[in-house]
Structure formats: structure tokens, C-alpha cells
Enzyme design. Structure first.
Site, PDB file in Angstrom:
ATOM      1  N   GLU A 109      11.058 -14.319 -75.515  1.00  0.00           N
ATOM      2  CA  GLU A 109      10.693 -15.239 -76.590  1.00  0.00           C
ATOM      3  C   GLU A 109      11.146 -16.611 -76.098  1.00  0.00           C
ATOM      4  O   GLU A 109      12.350 -16.885 -76.060  1.00  0.00           O
ATOM      5  CB  GLU A 109      11.388 -14.874 -77.897  1.00  0.00           C
ATOM      6  CG  GLU A 109      10.955 -15.771 -79.044  1.00  0.00           C
ATOM      7  CD  GLU A 109      11.694 -15.486 -80.342  1.00  0.00           C
ATOM      8  OE1 GLU A 109      11.055 -15.539 -81.400  1.00  0.00           O
ATOM      9  OE2 GLU A 109      12.914 -15.216 -80.284  1.00  0.00           O
TER      10      GLU A 109
ATOM     11  N   ASP B  55      15.032 -11.813 -77.518  1.00  0.00           N
ATOM     12  CA  ASP B  55      15.030 -12.754 -78.626  1.00  0.00           C
ATOM     13  C   ASP B  55      15.651 -14.084 -78.178  1.00  0.00           C
ATOM     14  O   ASP B  55      16.690 -14.102 -77.502  1.00  0.00           O
ATOM     15  CB  ASP B  55      15.832 -12.149 -79.781  1.00  0.00           C
ATOM     16  CG  ASP B  55      15.922 -13.071 -80.974  1.00  0.00           C
ATOM     17  OD1 ASP B  55      14.878 -13.313 -81.603  1.00  0.00           O
ATOM     18  OD2 ASP B  55      17.037 -13.548 -81.275  1.00  0.00           O
TER      19      ASP B  55
END
Length: 697
Positions: free
Chosen positions: A382, A346
Site C-alpha cells: 500500500e 499496510d
């Protein structure tokens, strides 16, 4: 409080609470603490039975050994040191702290003002000092022996170019799934009906939204909501208690073993860029109380304040060697002990930040690339955060793959019929070479997606033009504003058969684009059967029917078509290439590996690409130039994407004895393979796929 236990010196490694059969070694990092106190609790966690100062310090690791302590013992820490927020220090021994290396937690914090290191509501705000004991409101750490008998379980070790990733939420996927019991946890993911479904669909990996222990944000609890997605980690070694039906670590390991036995890998969505403690006004739960100045990046001008490149209030300080070590230890633990096959990071741009900004040679990337344990697992970034220069799609070093939001946006815009989108679609279906074809990176570096947990589902992309996030309690201001969606003239559900049919075909088109493109496809769980969130494109707090998959309303025809698409991709290596297609001649036959065709059978020219009204993208693909001869296992595929009106498509001429066979048509999803004429009818808003085959079959 008495201390009947006499601790030995123990060892500085490994960090955490380690059971050796005779007792437990406790070791914890703090650079700026002056004293570290181990706290033991009764079996119900309500009574603090002992406070034991750790007797030894090696460098910045405090440690001690307690004989006779066994797995199941509840514990936590209190750290003494300076409370000087202006200098970045927030030690407060009245606050019970979670061990960052704890393997299991008993639950979640119960929100109370005692959880804060300062007096909530005080005129001096976070400069004040709170003396209330937070232990009654804190989860307790649990000493664990994480050994598990893996038996003959083996990792599937699926190559990235053969991977089809299925992004799923543990509870969301299983809470309403027939036959999965008990519902909502790891054991449900490991149930026979769920395994049968996943293998029948054809996916090769499940990518699970965060399963590390995380915090339910206070502002959500106050509104009667919860942190459903889990992007507020507080324990990087502990599975979140809500997914453990029997409060045992083996439940996660059992799930992994069962998925592996079915040939399915497990990828974890991990959040190492921030923690659930928020900014300087947040609670003191773990890292802030153990060593705020070491664990977090703080403002140089005023260390009282956290740097917020993540949008969540704080940013983990990956430049500190012990913080980097914690992240690396966590990754290795989930691979070696818990059995996972990869990670999706993330806000991974944050992990690559140094004092000068994002750096593909940052310490985290260097550490992870040389690590022998992590060399064989999948690493997916990401590739952005909200900090300066935070958008870094294509900039990550090998062996990282990356979520490609350019694929998502361009595919949506193309199928909406926007002008000038044909060239962008051509780039996306051939692997987004402009972003990823450098540094020896393969075409699989682009993780293609048309939807993800963050945003609309596929059903909602084709049913809503405005977000409908009222249930989130933020006056519908949260979530993406630009979704490139299309409601076909009616916002939300419709019983108009023409609209229903048009939406169904658009969904097939987008799934076909995803699974027929170069790169690594990622399918959002539920998209294959038309799952809707009622137009909510930010269901992070919807632990209810909005966020859970509605299996009872599944579109079985769409499911069947998705299975067929996945099977077709697996059957045709041209769609699963590591090398990029650049229209270069191949040594094996002198034929270029990529051609672009107009509807009249002529090759595309610059003027055709520059025509903003062009709605047809027709690609003829072969195994890429440079592919070894042994891998030349099929002749050619022709894929026609038409976002405009119906037209007649003239197919390229083939050598004697060869014929184009139509295998897929999104306008006729049940059609069987059939040899094609020289000119074929291509329906409006549709995709057709042809395979070059011998005329004699």
C-alpha cells in the site's frame, strides 16, 4: 511470590518461546531494560504462579531455559528499567507484557486503567507512574509447538500475471455464508461450500484482512463497537483469537492447506508500520514496556512523544536492526510455518522511511529483497502513509507490486462521465506505465482495484454520492469525502426499474474495466454479487450486518457475468502481459502492439485525446513488442469503453480470412459470441470486447 523453578541459561536464539521436547527456551529482546522477568500463569490465566528473572543476556537478548515446560503453558513478561518518558523510556514492572514473538494469545486486553503505565487522569499525565498490576486484564501468551502435517499440500505458485486476487475479511466473508460452519473463522474459510464458491468464481488468491492478533481500541469498546478490520496489531506471530474456533494454531494451517488444494493462494494483509499501543498516552501492552525507545520512532526534539506518520499514534522503528529482525522473522514464520503465499503491506511507505524520508533503498526493502525465503512469495505495497512525502505510488523497488489508487479514481471518474477522463482511462487499462514502467518492473506491478475494504463497495459506488457512516459514532466525519461515486439521481436503494438497470450496467462496466486491463486485478469480496454496506465507506468498526457480506441478497446475474469476465481473462494472454504496451512494432510481424481507434475507424490523433467531451476509448491490443515468439498465442483483442451516448463503431479492417468476434457486451451480458459486422452498434454506458479469429471458426 515463590520461584520453585531453576532456569538454565538457554540460548539467545531463536527469539520467543521454543519447545524442544524436554522444555522451553525463552528469549526476548530489550536494549534498555535492566532486568527481564518471565511470568508463568495457571491454566485459566488468573493466577500468576511464578516470576523467574531470565538469567542470561547476550547483547540485547535476554534468555533462559525451563525444563519440563510444555506447550499450553501461559506466560508473559515484566521488564524493569528506567521510567523516564522525557528520554523515551517507559519501563514499568507492574505491567504484564506480551511477548512480541508469542505464537498464540488467550484473548484480548480487557480495558482498565491499570493497563496504562501512568495514572490516567493524573495532573502529570503520562509523566506519572502507575503501580497497579495489569495482569488480571491482559491476555496471556501461550507456549506452542506449531508443527503441522502438510501431507501432500503444495503451494499453487500462481504467477503474478495469472493472478486474480479476492480481498476478503475472514469473518465478514463467512459469518452469513450458507454451509460454512462454524461461522466467522479460519475453519469457515476452509469449508467445502466456500472452496466451491471461490473456485467456481475463478479467483486465484484470497487476500485476507489482518489476521495477526490485534487490539480492540478502547474508544470503540466504550461506544459498544469493535475493531472489525484489525489494523491495530499487537502480536506479529499470533493469529487473532477471534478467528480460532478451537483455540488451536492448526486451524489456520488447515485453512491454508485446504485453499492450496483448491489451487488458491493465501495473501495476508500485514500491519508492520505501527502497533495497537497508540501514542504516548496509550496503554502499555508489549513493545512500549519492553523498550519504547527501540521499538518506536520518537521525536528527536522531545523523545516523550511518538512520531506519527501512520495516523494511529505511533510508528515502528524499522531503522533498529532488532525491530527489523522481528518483522523479517514474522514474515518468514508465516511463510515457512503457516504456509502463506504473500503479503500486502499496510502503509508500506512507512516501512521505507529513514531519517531523510522515504527511500526505496531503505533497510527493510534491502532485507526483504535478498531474503531467500521471501524471494518466491508475492509482495504488495500500500504505497502511502500520512507522513511528509508519504504518497509514493510507483516508487517501490521490484519485486514489489502496489495498490494503484489512480486506477480506482480514474475508472470511477470516467464512468461517471467526467470531462477529460479518456486519456486517464487509456493509461490505466494499459498498466499505468508512467508510474510503473521503470527499473525493469512488469506491468503486473500495478494492482488494479475499483474498490477495497477501505471505501465504498461497488454497489455503493453506484448508489450513493454521500457517505453514510453515522453508525461509526463519529458524526459522519470519518471515511473518504471524495468517492467519485454516482447515485443515478436517487441516494441509496431504489425500486425505479430504469435506475436499477442503469446501476447494474455500471457495475458490469466497472468490473469489465478491472478484468480487461493490464496489471493485476483485485476484486473486493461481495462486489461480484452487489453487496452493499448501506453507504458506509469506513466500516472498520462494524462487526455486524453492515460489515458482513449479505449472501442472501446476491445478484446472481452479476455473479454469472463476473465469472464470465474472469474466465475470459484467463483464456486470453493478451490481457495478462508482463510487458507494457507502447504502440511499438513487433519483430514477429511488424505490427504495432497497441492501436487507439475513433468511432469512425480512424486512428486517434492528439486533438482527439485533447477533446474533453470524448467518451469513447477503443484499444486494439496484441502481445507486446519484445514478447518471445513462443508466447504469441493469439492475434488481437479490441476493447471499446463508452461512457457516453450510444454510437456506431467502425471496426478496424482485418486481413483476408480473419474476422472480429464479439465475446462480451455489458449492455447484453448474456449474449453469446458472434461474428461482428464492419460497423457495430455500441450502447451508451457500455463495454464491448472483440477477438480477432479465423473466419472459418
Amino acid at each position: 511470590m515463590t520461584n520453585p523453578l531453576n532456569p538454565g541459561p538457554g540460548r539467545a536464539r531463536p527469539l520467543g518461546a521454543t519447545f524442544d521436547g524436554a522444555g522451553v527456551n525463552f528469549a526476548i529482546f530489550s536494549q534498555n531494560a535492566t532486568k527481564m522477568v518471565l511470568c508463568l500463569f495457571s491454566d485459566d490465566g488468573k493466577t500468576e504462579t511464578a516470576r523467574i528473572p531470565l538469567p542470561e543476556r547476550d547483547g540485547d537478548v535476554w534468555h533462559g531455559y525451563l525444563p519440563g515446560i510444555r506447550p499450553g503453558q501461559l506466560y508473559g513478561y515484566r521488564a524493569e528499567g528506567p521510567f523516564a518518558p522525557e528520554e523515551g523510556h517507559r519501563f514499568n514492572p507492574h505491567k504484564l507484557l506480551i511477548d512480541p514473538y508469542a505464537k498464540r494469545l488467550t484473548g484480548h486486553p480487557e480495558w482498565n486503567d491499570a493497563l496504562y503505565g501512568y495514572e490516567v487522569g493524573h495532573d502529570d499525565a503520562d509523566l506519572s507512574f502507575d503501580t497497579r498490576d495489569s495482569a488480571p486484564f491482559m491476555p496471556k501468551c501461550v507456549v506452542e509447538d506449531p508443527c503441522f502435517d502438510w501431507g501432500r499440500s503444495r503451494r499453487p505458485e500462481t504467477e503474478m500475471h495469472d493472478s486474480i486476487v479476492y480481498e476478503a475479511h475472514v469473518k465478514g466473508a463467512t459469518q452469513r455464508f450458507d454451509g460454512a460452519g462454524p461461522k466467522g473463522g479460519f475453519l469457515a474459510m476452509a469449508s467445502e461450500p466456500m472452496l466451491d464458491y471461490l473456485t467456481g468464481l475463478g479467483v486465484t488468491a484470497v487476500e485476507l484482512l489482518p489476521v495477526h492478533a490485534f487490539v480492540n481500541d478502547r474508544f470503540l469498546v466504550d461506544k459498544g463497537l469493535t475493531n472489525y478490520w484489525g489494523y491495530q496489531s499487537i502480536g506479529f506471530f499470533a493469529p487473532d483469537p477471534r478467528y480460532l474456533d478451537r483455540a488451536r494454531l492448526w486451524e489456520f494451517q488447515y485453512m491454508v492447506a485446504r485453499l492450496h488444494a483448491a489451487g488458491i493462494e493465501v495473501i495476508l494483509d500485514v500491519v508492520y508500520n505501527h502497533t495497537g499501543e497508540g501514542d504516548e498516552m496509550g496503554p502499555t501492552l508489549a513493545f512500549r514496556g519492553l523498550d519504547n525507545a527501540a521499538y518506536y520512532r520518537l521525536s528527536e526534539e522531545n523523545p516523550r512523544h511518538c512520531i506519527n506518520d501512520t495516523g494511529t499514534g505511533n510508528t515502528i522503528n524499522m531503522s533498529h536492526p532488532m525491530v527489523l529482525r522481528m518483522v523479517m522473522d514474522s514474515l518468514r514464520y508465516w511463510v515457512e510455518v503457516m504456509g502463506v503465499d504473500g503479503f500486502r503491506f499496510d502503509l508500506c511507505a512507512t516501512l521505507g522511511r529513514t531519517d531523510t524520508g522515504f527511500d526505496p533503498g531503505a533497510p527493510f526493502f534491502d532485507a526483504i529483497r535478498q531474503d531467500p525465503v521471501l524471494a518466491d512469495v508475492k509482495l504488495i505495497a500500500e504505497p502511502w502513509d500520512i507522513g511528509p512525502g508519504g504518497y509514493q505510488v510507483g516508487a517501490f523497488p521490484p519485486p514489489f507490486s502496489e495498490w494503484n489508487d489512480k486506477f480506482r479514481d480514474d475508472v470511477r471518474r470516467y464512468w461517471r462521465g467526467e470531462d477529460g477522463t479518456a486519456p486517464a482511462l487509456a493509461d490505466r487499462i494499459t498498466g499505468s506505465a508512467l508510474q510503473f514502467d521503470h527499473s525493469g518492473r512488469p506491468a503486473t506491478s500495478s494492482v488494479n482495484l475499483v474498490t477495497a475494504h477501505d471505501g465504498y463497495t461497488l454497489a455503493d459506488v453506484t448508489s450513493y454520492e454521500e457517505r453514510h457512516n453515522e453508525a461509526n459514532g463519529e458524526d459522519n466525519r470519518d471515511g473518504h469525502g471524495a468517492n467519485h461515486s454516482d447515485n443515478f439521481g436517487v441516494e441509496g436503494p431504489s425500486d425505479d426499474p430504469l435506475i436499477v438497470a442503469a446501476r447494474a450496467q455500471r457495475r458490469r462496466n466497472m468490473l469489465a474495466t478491472l478484468l480487461l486491463s493490464q496489471g493485476t486485478p483485485m476484486l473486493l469480496a461481495g462486489d461480484e454479487f452487489g453487496n452493499s454496506q448501506g453507504g458506509n465507506n469506513n466500516a472498520y468498526c462494524q462487526d455486524n450486518e453492515i460489515g458482513w457480506l449479505d449472501w442472501s441478497a446476491a445478484d446472481e446475474d452479476l455473479q454469472d457475468f463476473t465469472r464470465r469476465l474472469i474466465a475470459f481473462r484467463k483464456a486470453h494472454p493478451i490481457l495478462r502481459q508482463k510487458r507494457f504496451l507502447h504502440a511499438r512494432e513487433r519483430i514477429v510481424d511488424g505490427i504495432e502492439d497497441l492501436f487507439w481507434w475513433r468511432e469512425d475507424g480512424a486512428q486517434m490523433e492528439d486533438a482527439d485525446w485533447e477533446d474533453p467531451a470524448r467518451r469513447l476509448v477503443c484499444a486494439e491490443m496484441r502481445m507486446a513488442s519484445g514478447t518471445p515468439p513462443y508466447a504469441q498465442r493469439e492475434e488481437a483483442l479490441l476493447i471499446a469503453f463508452n461512457s457516453g451516448a450510444a454510437l456506431d463503431l467502425t471496426l478496424p479492417e482485418l486481413p483476408e480470412g480473419r474476422v472480429w468476434v464479439r465475446h462480451l457486451d455489458t449492455a447484453d451480458p448474456d449474449a453469446e459470441p458472434v461474428p461482428a459486422d464492419a460497423t457495430v452498434a455500441l450502447a451508451g454506458d457500455s463495454v464491448q470486447v472483440f477477438v480477432q479469429e479465423p473466419r472459418d471458426g
